[in-house]
Design a protein around this motif. Structure first.
Motif, PDB file in Angstrom:
ATOM      1  N   LYS A 295       0.746  -1.358   0.041  1.00 18.46           N
ATOM      2  CA  LYS A 295       0.002   0.139   0.104  1.00 18.46           C
ATOM      3  C   LYS A 295       0.729   1.143   0.141  1.00 18.46           C
ATOM      4  CE  LYS A 295      -3.930  -2.014   2.155  1.00 18.46           C
ATOM      5  NZ  LYS A 295      -4.746  -2.300   3.400  1.00 18.46           N
ATOM      6  N   ASP A 296       1.972   1.287   0.777  1.00 14.27           N
ATOM      7  CA  ASP A 296       2.762   2.414   0.551  1.00 14.27           C
ATOM      8  C   ASP A 296       3.493   2.738  -0.570  1.00 14.27           C
ATOM      9  OD1 ASP A 296       2.604   2.428   3.445  1.00 14.27           O
ATOM     10  OD2 ASP A 296       4.472   1.157   3.869  1.00 14.27           O
ATOM     11  N   ASP A 297       3.431   1.791  -1.747  1.00 17.07           N
ATOM     12  CA  ASP A 297       4.001   2.094  -3.041  1.00 17.07           C
ATOM     13  C   ASP A 297       2.826   3.032  -3.870  1.00 17.07           C
ATOM     14  OD1 ASP A 297       6.241   0.393  -2.951  1.00 17.07           O
ATOM     15  OD2 ASP A 297       5.165  -1.364  -3.270  1.00 17.07           O
ATOM     16  N   LEU A 298       1.554   3.165  -3.418  1.00 17.86           N
ATOM     17  CA  LEU A 298       0.677   3.930  -4.018  1.00 17.86           C
ATOM     18  C   LEU A 298       0.474   5.203  -3.234  1.00 17.86           C
ATOM     19  CD1 LEU A 298      -2.059   1.036  -4.063  1.00 17.86           C
ATOM     20  CD2 LEU A 298      -0.388   1.553  -5.715  1.00 17.86           C
ATOM     21  N   THR A 299       0.262   6.309  -4.262  1.00 18.52           N
ATOM     22  CA  THR A 299       0.159   7.622  -3.590  1.00 18.52           C
ATOM     23  C   THR A 299      -1.138   8.305  -4.148  1.00 18.52           C
ATOM     24  OG1 THR A 299       1.212   8.714  -5.506  1.00 18.52           O
ATOM     25  CG2 THR A 299       2.732   7.829  -3.498  1.00 18.52           C
ATOM     26  N   SER A 300      -1.519   9.484  -3.364  1.00 19.32           N
ATOM     27  CA  SER A 300      -2.791   9.938  -3.787  1.00 19.32           C
ATOM     28  C   SER A 300      -2.615  10.823  -5.166  1.00 19.32           C
ATOM     29  CB  SER A 300      -3.265  10.842  -2.644  1.00 19.32           C
ATOM     30  OG  SER A 300      -3.244   9.993  -1.482  1.00 19.32           O
ATOM     31  N   ASP A 301      -1.559  11.209  -5.362  1.00 19.61           N
ATOM     32  CA  ASP A 301      -1.527  12.066  -6.831  1.00 19.61           C
ATOM     33  C   ASP A 301      -1.712  11.663  -8.077  1.00 19.61           C
ATOM     34  OD1 ASP A 301      -1.024  14.171  -4.904  1.00 19.61           O
ATOM     35  OD2 ASP A 301       0.996  14.058  -4.885  1.00 19.61           O
ATOM     36  N   ASP A 302      -1.633  10.223  -8.218  1.00 20.72           N
ATOM     37  CA  ASP A 302      -1.545   9.668  -9.552  1.00 20.72           C
ATOM     38  C   ASP A 302      -2.462   8.475  -9.591  1.00 20.72           C
ATOM     39  OD1 ASP A 302       0.479  11.103 -10.976  1.00 20.72           O
ATOM     40  OD2 ASP A 302       1.810  10.508  -9.402  1.00 20.72           O
ATOM     41  N   VAL A 303      -2.384   7.710 -10.756  1.00 21.93           N
ATOM     42  CA  VAL A 303      -3.201   6.538 -11.114  1.00 21.93           C
ATOM     43  C   VAL A 303      -1.929   5.527 -11.208  1.00 21.93           C
ATOM     44  CG1 VAL A 303      -4.666   5.044 -12.773  1.00 21.93           C
ATOM     45  CG2 VAL A 303      -5.022   7.597 -11.866  1.00 21.93           C
ATOM     46  N   PHE A 304      -2.300   4.138 -10.511  1.00 23.28           N
ATOM     47  CA  PHE A 304      -1.259   3.091 -10.600  1.00 23.28           C
ATOM     48  C   PHE A 304      -2.021   1.894 -11.131  1.00 23.28           C
ATOM     49  CE2 PHE A 304       0.251   5.768  -7.616  1.00 23.28           C
ATOM     50  CZ  PHE A 304       1.642   5.757  -7.590  1.00 23.28           C
ATOM     51  N   LEU A 305      -1.324   0.797 -11.916  1.00 25.26           N
ATOM     52  CA  LEU A 305      -1.954  -0.456 -12.330  1.00 25.26           C
ATOM     53  C   LEU A 305      -1.162  -1.660 -11.600  1.00 25.26           C
ATOM     54  CD1 LEU A 305      -2.204  -0.125 -16.061  1.00 25.26           C
ATOM     55  CD2 LEU A 305      -3.641   0.826 -14.538  1.00 25.26           C
ATOM     56  N   VAL A 306      -1.761  -2.507 -11.022  1.00 24.45           N
ATOM     57  CA  VAL A 306      -1.351  -3.580 -10.327  1.00 24.45           C
ATOM     58  C   VAL A 306      -1.635  -4.833 -10.866  1.00 24.45           C
ATOM     59  CG1 VAL A 306      -1.060  -4.849  -7.939  1.00 24.45           C
ATOM     60  CG2 VAL A 306      -1.317  -2.278  -8.146  1.00 24.45           C
ATOM     61  N   ASP A 307      -0.742  -5.427 -11.659  1.00 28.41           N
ATOM     62  CA  ASP A 307      -0.901  -6.704 -12.338  1.00 28.41           C
ATOM     63  C   ASP A 307      -0.439  -7.899 -11.562  1.00 28.41           C
ATOM     64  OD1 ASP A 307      -1.018  -8.843 -14.010  1.00 28.41           O
ATOM     65  OD2 ASP A 307       0.273  -7.933 -15.527  1.00 28.41           O
ATOM     66  N   ASN A 308      -1.422  -8.747 -11.076  1.00 21.34           N
ATOM     67  CA  ASN A 308      -0.930 -10.029 -10.362  1.00 21.34           C
ATOM     68  C   ASN A 308      -0.976 -11.331 -11.123  1.00 21.34           C
ATOM     69  OD1 ASN A 308      -3.750 -10.646 -10.640  1.00 21.34           O
ATOM     70  ND2 ASN A 308      -3.953 -11.381  -8.699  1.00 21.34           N
ATOM     71  N   GLY A 309      -1.066 -11.163 -12.484  1.00 21.73           N
ATOM     72  CA  GLY A 309      -1.065 -12.276 -13.196  1.00 21.73           C
ATOM     73  C   GLY A 309      -2.543 -12.951 -13.834  1.00 21.73           C
ATOM     74  N   LEU A 310      -3.423 -12.599 -12.983  1.00 13.71           N
ATOM     75  CA  LEU A 310      -4.710 -13.038 -13.042  1.00 13.71           C
ATOM     76  C   LEU A 310      -5.661 -11.839 -13.489  1.00 13.71           C
ATOM     77  CD1 LEU A 310      -5.366 -15.636 -10.042  1.00 13.71           C
ATOM     78  CD2 LEU A 310      -5.279 -16.168 -12.678  1.00 13.71           C
ATOM     79  N   GLN A 311      -5.475 -11.059 -13.117  1.00 11.11           N
ATOM     80  CA  GLN A 311      -6.340  -9.523 -13.333  1.00 11.11           C
ATOM     81  C   GLN A 311      -5.456  -8.181 -13.036  1.00 11.11           C
ATOM     82  OE1 GLN A 311      -8.598 -10.277  -9.159  1.00 11.11           O
ATOM     83  NE2 GLN A 311      -9.260  -8.537  -9.971  1.00 11.11           N
ATOM     84  N   VAL A 312      -5.848  -7.220 -13.536  1.00 12.03           N
ATOM     85  CA  VAL A 312      -5.287  -5.833 -13.417  1.00 12.03           C
ATOM     86  C   VAL A 312      -6.142  -4.886 -12.726  1.00 12.03           C
ATOM     87  CG1 VAL A 312      -4.545  -3.915 -14.827  1.00 12.03           C
ATOM     88  CG2 VAL A 312      -4.028  -6.371 -15.740  1.00 12.03           C
ATOM     89  N   PHE A 313      -5.629  -4.376 -11.656  1.00 15.94           N
ATOM     90  CA  PHE A 313      -6.419  -3.334 -10.959  1.00 15.94           C
ATOM     91  C   PHE A 313      -5.870  -2.041 -11.170  1.00 15.94           C
ATOM     92  CE2 PHE A 313      -6.156  -7.279  -8.212  1.00 15.94           C
ATOM     93  CZ  PHE A 313      -7.361  -7.363  -7.478  1.00 15.94           C
ATOM     94  N   VAL A 314      -6.668  -0.942 -11.451  1.00 14.11           N
ATOM     95  CA  VAL A 314      -6.564   0.410 -11.620  1.00 14.11           C
ATOM     96  C   VAL A 314      -6.691   1.009 -10.361  1.00 14.11           C
ATOM     97  CG1 VAL A 314      -6.737   2.403 -13.031  1.00 14.11           C
ATOM     98  CG2 VAL A 314      -7.093   0.055 -13.984  1.00 14.11           C
ATOM     99  N   TYR A 315      -5.623   1.668  -9.737  1.00 15.78           N
ATOM    100  CA  TYR A 315      -5.819   2.288  -8.516  1.00 15.78           C
ATOM    101  C   TYR A 315      -5.699   3.742  -8.663  1.00 15.78           C
ATOM    102  CZ  TYR A 315      -4.715   4.292  -3.761  1.00 15.78           C
ATOM    103  OH  TYR A 315      -4.656   4.882  -2.596  1.00 15.78           O
ATOM    104  N   VAL A 316      -7.069   4.569  -8.293  1.00 11.27           N
ATOM    105  CA  VAL A 316      -7.203   6.004  -8.690  1.00 11.27           C
ATOM    106  C   VAL A 316      -7.061   6.721  -7.397  1.00 11.27           C
ATOM    107  CG1 VAL A 316      -8.579   7.437  -9.700  1.00 11.27           C
ATOM    108  CG2 VAL A 316      -8.813   5.465 -10.414  1.00 11.27           C
ATOM    109  N   GLY A 317      -5.724   7.439  -7.352  1.00 13.25           N
ATOM    110  CA  GLY A 317      -5.581   8.190  -5.991  1.00 13.25           C
ATOM    111  C   GLY A 317      -6.617   9.518  -6.084  1.00 13.25           C
ATOM    112  N   ALA A 318      -6.675   9.868  -4.642  1.00  7.49           N
ATOM    113  CA  ALA A 318      -7.851  10.957  -4.758  1.00  7.49           C
ATOM    114  C   ALA A 318      -7.511  12.158  -5.400  1.00  7.49           C
ATOM    115  CB  ALA A 318      -7.843  10.976  -3.108  1.00  7.49           C
ATOM    116  N   ASN A 319      -6.052  12.744  -5.424  1.00  2.87           N
ATOM    117  CA  ASN A 319      -5.726  13.773  -6.178  1.00  2.87           C
ATOM    118  C   ASN A 319      -5.207  13.745  -7.618  1.00  2.87           C
ATOM    119  OD1 ASN A 319      -5.997  15.059  -3.604  1.00  2.87           O
ATOM    120  ND2 ASN A 319      -3.922  14.417  -2.864  1.00  2.87           N
TER     121      ASN A 319
END
Length: 363
Positions: A295-319
């Protein structure tokens, strides 16, 4: 009984998510989320709501057909729920893509899913589902999922005995997660581990494989009884594998058929973290790390993609910027295409502060 048949590569055409911002988007964007008639009353109480995309329009899907999905169509599915004693409504919002759905249809479904989330004050966790590779969460909404050929206009509610085209349905799964799908109309589609229903219109025959489990048999029986109730004069019967049942076997041609690949992908344990940013004036996607993602790798200022091999998560930061927040599905699509990932991978868009399966993926 047929033996193994050669699998072919999954041939589903992945959606062109460049449709966001294209003529398709402009066509479906004629009305804002607040004036879309289909959204009136959406998400006001716990339960399930489903819509189908028809010529760029969102149309109500009949409740009696919930769980039926035609491979030529695209759908939007909203699950509204409460947690514990809280009165706050929460939402999981899915768009489902049939393998033969047109680009216009699934592009519209993706766009309208984001629009419905806007209508719900951005409270929904958004998901992309692909036929035959649905998430466990999606499957949990239904006693059984029926995957049928054609589009909804080719439904089987009314039967003309002379003109009716027979179909073969396979029941597969465990517990409450039983999937029903139409399979090639041939004896070579049968296997000993599942239940099959030969639907000949006014004659419905259930075939139980020797290794089929109890829930598969029960769901098939319920399905047959439903068809019998819908069709005046229809009858149903049950046969067991190995028994002499000419009414069943004689109704199926014995011919070669290629079966679809069932590869679901593999979770390797290593994750890939990508950062999406438009700080330089255009959208850029850069790899942050591979391996363990926290969780510490994710920040509020940007969008991140996390790929675990089975699915892709798009994490949308609040800012994150408005453009970054709006284009979660296109980011995931771009990543999947450019990194040779499985085109049917499940995609989830989650905003900062929302609970989702991503919490279980992050260390």
């Amino acid at each position: 009984m047929a033996g193994l048949v050669k699998a072919k590569k999954y041939d589903w055409k992945d959606s062109n998510m460049a449709l966001f911002g294209s003529d398709t988007e402009r066509q479906v964007k004629k009305e804002s989320a607040m004036t879309e008639p289909a959204w009136q009353g959406a998400g006001t109480e716990p339960g399930l709501q489903i819509w189908r995309i028809v010529k760029f329009q969102v149309t109500d899907w009949p409740k009696e057909d919930y769980g039926k999905f035609y491979n030529g169509d695209s759908y939007i599915v909203l699950y509204t729920y409460k947690e514990g004693d809280s009165e706050d409504l929460k939402y999981d919002l899915h768009f489902w893509i049939g393998k033969n759905s047109s680009q216009d249809e699934y592009g519209t479904a993706a766009y309208k899913t984001v629009e419905l989330d806007t209508y719900l004050d951005d409270k929904a966790v958004q998901h992309r589902e692909v036929q035959g590779h649905e998430s466990e969460r999606f499957k949990s909404y239904f006693n059984a999922i029926q995957l049928l050929e054609g589009g909804a206009e080719t439904g089987f509610r009314h039967v003309e005995p002379v003109e009716y085209k027979p179909r073969l349905l396979q029941f597969n799964g465990k517990g409450r997660h039983i999937t029903v799908k139409e399979v090639p109309f041939t004896e070579k589609s049968l296997n000993s581990d599942d239940v099959f229903v030969l639907d000949k219109g006014l004659e419905i025959i259930q075939w139980n494989g020797a290794g089929a489990n109890g829930m598969e048999k029960i769901k098939a029986q319920q399905f047959c009884q439903q068809l019998e109730a819908e069709r005046s004069g229809a009858s149903n019967s049950v046969v067991e594998e190995g028994s002499r049942a000419p009414a069943f076997y004689d109704g199926l041609p014995d011919e070669d058929v290629e079966m679809e690949e069932e590869d679901e992908g593999v979770e390797t344990g290593d994750k890939t973290l990508m950062k999406v940013s438009d700080a330089g004036g255009q959208i850029e996607m850069t790899e942050v790390k591979t391996g363990t993602v926290t969780k510490d790798d994710l920040t509020s200022d940007d969008v991140f993609l996390v790929d675990n091999g089975l699915q892709v998560f798009v994490y949308v930061g609040a800012n994150a910027s408005p453009a970054e927040k709006r284009n979660g599905f296109p980011y995931a699509h771009k990543y999947i295409q450019e990194n040779n990932r499985k085109p049917f991978m499940h995609v989830t868009v989650v905003k900062e502060g929302q609970q989702s399966e991503l919490d279980n993926v992050l260390a």
